[in-house]
Design a protein around this motif. Structure first.
Motif, PDB file in Angstrom:
ATOM      1  N   GLY A  44       1.184  -1.206   0.102  1.00 39.05           N
ATOM      2  CA  GLY A  44       0.024  -0.157  -0.102  1.00 39.05           C
ATOM      3  C   GLY A  44       0.950   1.566  -0.384  1.00 39.05           C
ATOM      4  N   PHE A  45       1.975   0.749  -0.502  1.00 36.83           N
ATOM      5  CA  PHE A  45       3.239   2.584  -0.723  1.00 36.83           C
ATOM      6  C   PHE A  45       2.366   3.262  -1.285  1.00 36.83           C
ATOM      7  CE2 PHE A  45       6.436   0.187   2.605  1.00 36.83           C
ATOM      8  CZ  PHE A  45       5.749  -0.362   3.393  1.00 36.83           C
ATOM      9  N   HIS A  46       1.592   3.111  -2.042  1.00 40.07           N
ATOM     10  CA  HIS A  46       1.514   4.298  -3.311  1.00 40.07           C
ATOM     11  C   HIS A  46       0.400   5.182  -2.558  1.00 40.07           C
ATOM     12  CE1 HIS A  46      -1.393   0.645  -3.625  1.00 40.07           C
ATOM     13  NE2 HIS A  46      -2.438   1.459  -4.328  1.00 40.07           N
ATOM     14  N   GLY A  47       0.109   4.776  -1.582  1.00 36.48           N
ATOM     15  CA  GLY A  47      -1.125   5.655  -1.296  1.00 36.48           C
ATOM     16  C   GLY A  47      -2.047   5.845  -2.517  1.00 36.48           C
ATOM     17  N   GLY A  48      -2.482   7.440  -2.201  1.00 32.63           N
ATOM     18  CA  GLY A  48      -3.871   6.681  -3.165  1.00 32.63           C
ATOM     19  C   GLY A  48      -3.226   7.237  -4.658  1.00 32.63           C
ATOM     20  N   MET A  49      -2.711   7.421  -5.204  1.00 32.60           N
ATOM     21  CA  MET A  49      -2.573   6.833  -6.568  1.00 32.60           C
ATOM     22  C   MET A  49      -2.449   5.675  -6.814  1.00 32.60           C
ATOM     23  SD  MET A  49       1.914   8.952  -6.886  1.00 32.60           S
ATOM     24  CE  MET A  49       2.532   7.473  -5.430  1.00 32.60           C
ATOM     25  N   GLY A  50      -3.431   5.502  -7.136  1.00 23.52           N
ATOM     26  CA  GLY A  50      -4.826   4.178  -7.523  1.00 23.52           C
ATOM     27  C   GLY A  50      -4.160   3.699  -9.085  1.00 23.52           C
ATOM     28  N   GLU A 238       0.324  15.206  -4.229  1.00 26.10           N
ATOM     29  CA  GLU A 238      -0.266  14.142  -5.182  1.00 26.10           C
ATOM     30  C   GLU A 238      -1.871  13.726  -4.372  1.00 26.10           C
ATOM     31  OE1 GLU A 238       0.171  12.570  -7.690  1.00 26.10           O
ATOM     32  OE2 GLU A 238       2.520  13.191  -8.146  1.00 26.10           O
ATOM     33  N   HIS A 239      -1.592  13.762  -2.689  1.00 26.34           N
ATOM     34  CA  HIS A 239      -2.881  13.672  -1.998  1.00 26.34           C
ATOM     35  C   HIS A 239      -3.928  14.845  -2.161  1.00 26.34           C
ATOM     36  CE1 HIS A 239      -4.533  12.203   1.188  1.00 26.34           C
ATOM     37  NE2 HIS A 239      -3.965  13.309   1.546  1.00 26.34           N
ATOM     38  N   ASP A 240      -5.357  14.022  -2.277  1.00 26.49           N
ATOM     39  CA  ASP A 240      -5.851  15.338  -2.822  1.00 26.49           C
ATOM     40  C   ASP A 240      -6.921  15.608  -1.434  1.00 26.49           C
ATOM     41  OD1 ASP A 240      -7.589  12.817  -2.792  1.00 26.49           O
ATOM     42  OD2 ASP A 240      -8.090  13.255  -4.290  1.00 26.49           O
ATOM     43  N   GLY A 241      -6.151  14.984  -0.604  1.00 26.40           N
ATOM     44  CA  GLY A 241      -7.454  15.196   0.421  1.00 26.40           C
ATOM     45  C   GLY A 241      -6.795  15.656   2.008  1.00 26.40           C
ATOM     46  N   PRO A 242      -7.178  15.269   2.742  1.00 24.22           N
ATOM     47  CA  PRO A 242      -7.088  16.694   4.705  1.00 24.22           C
ATOM     48  C   PRO A 242      -4.870  15.969   4.596  1.00 24.22           C
ATOM     49  CG  PRO A 242      -9.096  15.498   4.057  1.00 24.22           C
ATOM     50  CD  PRO A 242      -8.821  15.205   3.463  1.00 24.22           C
ATOM     51  N   ILE A 243      -4.690  16.300   4.943  1.00 22.45           N
ATOM     52  CA  ILE A 243      -3.156  16.064   5.309  1.00 22.45           C
ATOM     53  C   ILE A 243      -3.476  15.174   6.749  1.00 22.45           C
ATOM     54  CG2 ILE A 243      -0.622  16.709   5.403  1.00 22.45           C
ATOM     55  CD1 ILE A 243      -0.336  19.065   3.655  1.00 22.45           C
ATOM     56  N   PRO A 244      -2.814  14.062   7.053  1.00 17.19           N
ATOM     57  CA  PRO A 244      -3.250  13.667   8.168  1.00 17.19           C
ATOM     58  C   PRO A 244      -2.233  14.624   9.193  1.00 17.19           C
ATOM     59  CG  PRO A 244      -1.842  11.964   5.848  1.00 17.19           C
ATOM     60  CD  PRO A 244      -2.127  13.301   6.141  1.00 17.19           C
ATOM     61  N   LEU A 245      -2.834  14.876  10.390  1.00 17.68           N
ATOM     62  CA  LEU A 245      -2.368  14.623  11.037  1.00 17.68           C
ATOM     63  C   LEU A 245      -1.198  15.277  11.825  1.00 17.68           C
ATOM     64  CD1 LEU A 245      -5.669  15.308  13.897  1.00 17.68           C
ATOM     65  CD2 LEU A 245      -4.876  17.211  12.102  1.00 17.68           C
ATOM     66  N   ALA A 246      -0.842  13.573  11.862  1.00 16.78           N
ATOM     67  CA  ALA A 246       0.383  13.503  12.208  1.00 16.78           C
ATOM     68  C   ALA A 246       1.446  13.975  11.701  1.00 16.78           C
ATOM     69  CB  ALA A 246       0.568  11.114  11.737  1.00 16.78           C
ATOM     70  N   TRP A 247       0.981  14.287  10.784  1.00 16.37           N
ATOM     71  CA  TRP A 247       2.757  15.067   9.278  1.00 16.37           C
ATOM     72  C   TRP A 247       2.567  16.521   9.712  1.00 16.37           C
ATOM     73  CZ3 TRP A 247       4.820  10.193  10.166  1.00 16.37           C
ATOM     74  CH2 TRP A 247       4.218   9.684  10.237  1.00 16.37           C
ATOM     75  N   ARG A 248       1.640  16.600   9.888  1.00 17.97           N
ATOM     76  CA  ARG A 248       1.259  18.225   9.611  1.00 17.97           C
ATOM     77  C   ARG A 248       2.692  18.723  10.044  1.00 17.97           C
ATOM     78  NH1 ARG A 248      -5.399  19.803   9.739  1.00 17.97           N
ATOM     79  NH2 ARG A 248      -5.669  18.372   8.415  1.00 17.97           N
ATOM     80  N   ALA A 249       3.108  18.901  11.285  1.00 14.52           N
ATOM     81  CA  ALA A 249       3.789  18.997  11.868  1.00 14.52           C
ATOM     82  C   ALA A 249       5.210  18.970  10.994  1.00 14.52           C
ATOM     83  CB  ALA A 249       4.221  19.275  13.903  1.00 14.52           C
ATOM     84  N   ALA A 250       5.684  18.077  10.801  1.00 11.86           N
ATOM     85  CA  ALA A 250       6.927  17.668   9.760  1.00 11.86           C
ATOM     86  C   ALA A 250       7.306  18.562   8.629  1.00 11.86           C
ATOM     87  CB  ALA A 250       6.705  16.773   9.742  1.00 11.86           C
ATOM     88  N   ILE A 251       6.281  18.928   8.481  1.00  9.62           N
ATOM     89  CA  ILE A 251       5.639  19.748   6.510  1.00  9.62           C
ATOM     90  C   ILE A 251       6.850  20.167   6.951  1.00  9.62           C
ATOM     91  CG2 ILE A 251       4.207  21.008   5.189  1.00  9.62           C
ATOM     92  CD1 ILE A 251       2.510  18.467   5.499  1.00  9.62           C
ATOM     93  N   GLY A 252       6.824  21.608   7.997  1.00  9.18           N
ATOM     94  CA  GLY A 252       6.953  22.635   8.497  1.00  9.18           C
ATOM     95  C   GLY A 252       6.569  23.608   7.617  1.00  9.18           C
ATOM     96  N   ASN A 253       7.730  24.344   6.339  1.00  6.63           N
ATOM     97  CA  ASN A 253       6.589  25.602   5.857  1.00  6.63           C
ATOM     98  C   ASN A 253       7.421  25.293   4.258  1.00  6.63           C
ATOM     99  OD1 ASN A 253       9.440  25.132   5.379  1.00  6.63           O
ATOM    100  ND2 ASN A 253      10.338  27.354   5.796  1.00  6.63           N
ATOM    101  N   ARG A 254       7.370  24.042   4.116  1.00  2.00           N
ATOM    102  CA  ARG A 254       7.559  23.275   2.688  1.00  2.00           C
ATOM    103  C   ARG A 254       5.891  23.126   2.524  1.00  2.00           C
ATOM    104  NH1 ARG A 254      10.019  19.874   6.151  1.00  2.00           N
ATOM    105  NH2 ARG A 254      11.843  19.729   5.413  1.00  2.00           N
ATOM    106  N   ILE A 255       6.213  23.772   1.238  1.00  2.00           N
ATOM    107  CA  ILE A 255       4.526  24.430   0.298  1.00  2.00           C
ATOM    108  C   ILE A 255       3.875  23.758  -0.798  1.00  2.00           C
ATOM    109  CG2 ILE A 255       4.239  25.851   1.223  1.00  2.00           C
ATOM    110  CD1 ILE A 255       4.343  27.364  -1.692  1.00  2.00           C
ATOM    111  N   TYR A 256       5.465  23.107  -1.223  1.00  2.00           N
ATOM    112  CA  TYR A 256       4.845  22.097  -2.670  1.00  2.00           C
ATOM    113  C   TYR A 256       6.411  21.195  -2.713  1.00  2.00           C
ATOM    114  CZ  TYR A 256       4.368  20.514  -7.732  1.00  2.00           C
ATOM    115  OH  TYR A 256       3.394  20.204  -8.343  1.00  2.00           O
TER     116      TYR A 256
END
Length: 369
Positions: A44-50, A238-256
């Protein structure tokens, strides 16, 4: 008489003239790569990239994508902007320490690479076709069939590039080259012309695990194995839904996108600047305050991302990503005036029509200390 080795050398020279950094040739028997591809998909490592699961093993079978394919011409193209300074990696890491400044992945600051590579690959394919028609080279029966790709079809790009000597697969799963690091794009031309493969190179990662240790979300779960569901590039693009809460802080200031695994790679001290103006950075995508980018309406977003790979995520996801970065900037405990400006920017989108945007704005405001 057709001399395949001489023709490959000619193709490589034409490729350099077309702006590519290196050209190789791979065969089409990728059966040995199929078990790894299946295991990655089954995990399932491809996530939502069906689409990746939908195509399945077709990705490892070039002749199913373009019937008659017997050789794949591989290409790589450096993408660092022409004015890149020697200490570029250090400068990029420093950007991440300025929470109020947006960070866009290096590859996405200029023109859309899909357009650049595809057009140049197509012209190279047409030049090959013309040469075969004119001689002394011999065209296949029925004429040359060709199709150019770059990150746009079910193709095992890194596998083909590695087999053709363009580099080796690093532990972050990207291709690495001794004289070019990993800061380059890959492209292919499928051909119904039998050509001798160019020899592969050897791997040179050794015991290094810098990329694994640097990944903010631990997406490189093991050497040569990435769980896309945790990857910041996947989450912000690639992900088109809500960003999981677990990873939001780790994203920092990276917007793309995210360059962290490449910024720490020792081989990228050899990364080369592009010779093309296409990849020069657009000023409005570098060192910009987050509130300014969050203020873009859809018309502004479309205008300023015209011809850019960023446009594909759309304005809604753009606001989602910038909202997360604004929340992380608030969590960093800025000065009162900065805090007020960040909150004010977020407040302008509290009533946005998109539930996705509203939810991320609410989360971001909740990060204020």
């Amino acid at each position: 008489m057709f001399n395949a080795e001489r023709f490959v050398a000619q193709l490589q020279a034409w490729g350099l003239e077309a702006g590519f950094s290196q050209i190789g040739v791979a065969g089409v028997d990728l059966r040995s790569a199929e078990p790894g591809l299946l295991a990655w998909l089954e995990a399932g490592f491809h996530g939502g990239m069906g689409y990746m699961a939908h195509h399945g093993l077709k990705r490892a079978r070039p002749a199913e994508l373009l019937p008659g394919t017997v050789s794949v011409l591989t290409a790589r193209m450096d993408y660092l902007p022409r004015d890149t300074p020697p200490d570029w990696a250090e400068r990029e890491r420093a950007r991440q320490q300025r929470p109020g400044e947006a960070v866009v992945s290096l590859y996405a600051r200029g023109r859309d690479y899909h357009k650049v590579l595809r057009q140049r690959l197509q012209r190279l394919a047409e030049r090959i076709d013309q040469a075969l028609q004119a001689g002394p080279w011999a065209a296949p029966d029925g004429g040359l069939q060709h199709r150019a790709f770059t990150d746009s079809a079910p193709v095992l790009e890194v596998e083909l590039a590695g087999r053709s000597g363009l580099g080796w697969r690093g532990k972050h799963t990207l291709l690495l080259h001794r004289d070019g690091g990993s800061m380059f794009f890959l492209g292919e031309i499928f051909l119904n012309l039998a050509l001798p493969p160019t020899p592969p190179t050897t791997a040179h990662c050794g015991q290094c695990r810098a990329c694994l240790d640097a990944c903010p979300t631990g997406a490189i779960v093991a050497p040569y194995r990435v769980d896309a569901r945790r990857c910041i590039s996947y989450l912000t693009i690639e992900h088109d839904g809500p960003i999981p809460l677990a990873w939001r802080a780790a994203i920092g200031n990276r917007i793309y996108g995210c360059d962290d695994c490449q910024l720490v790679c020792p081989w990228n001290k050899y990364a080369q600047a592009s010779r093309l103006p296409d990849f020069d950075a657009r000023a409005h995508l570098v060192a910009q305050p987050l509130p300014e980018l969050f203020a873009w309406d859809e018309a502004t977003f479309l205008r300023l991302t015209e011809g850019s790979p960023i446009r594909r995520i759309g304005h809604e996801r753009w606001l989602r990503n910038v909202a997360v970065a604004l929340g992380n900037a608030l969590a960093a405990g800025p000065a009162p005036d900065v805090r007020a400006a960040l909150c004010q920017a977020l407040a302008t989108r509290q009533g946005h029509p998109s539930a996705l945007v509203r939810e991320h704005v609410a989360w971001a405001l909740a990060q204020a200390r």
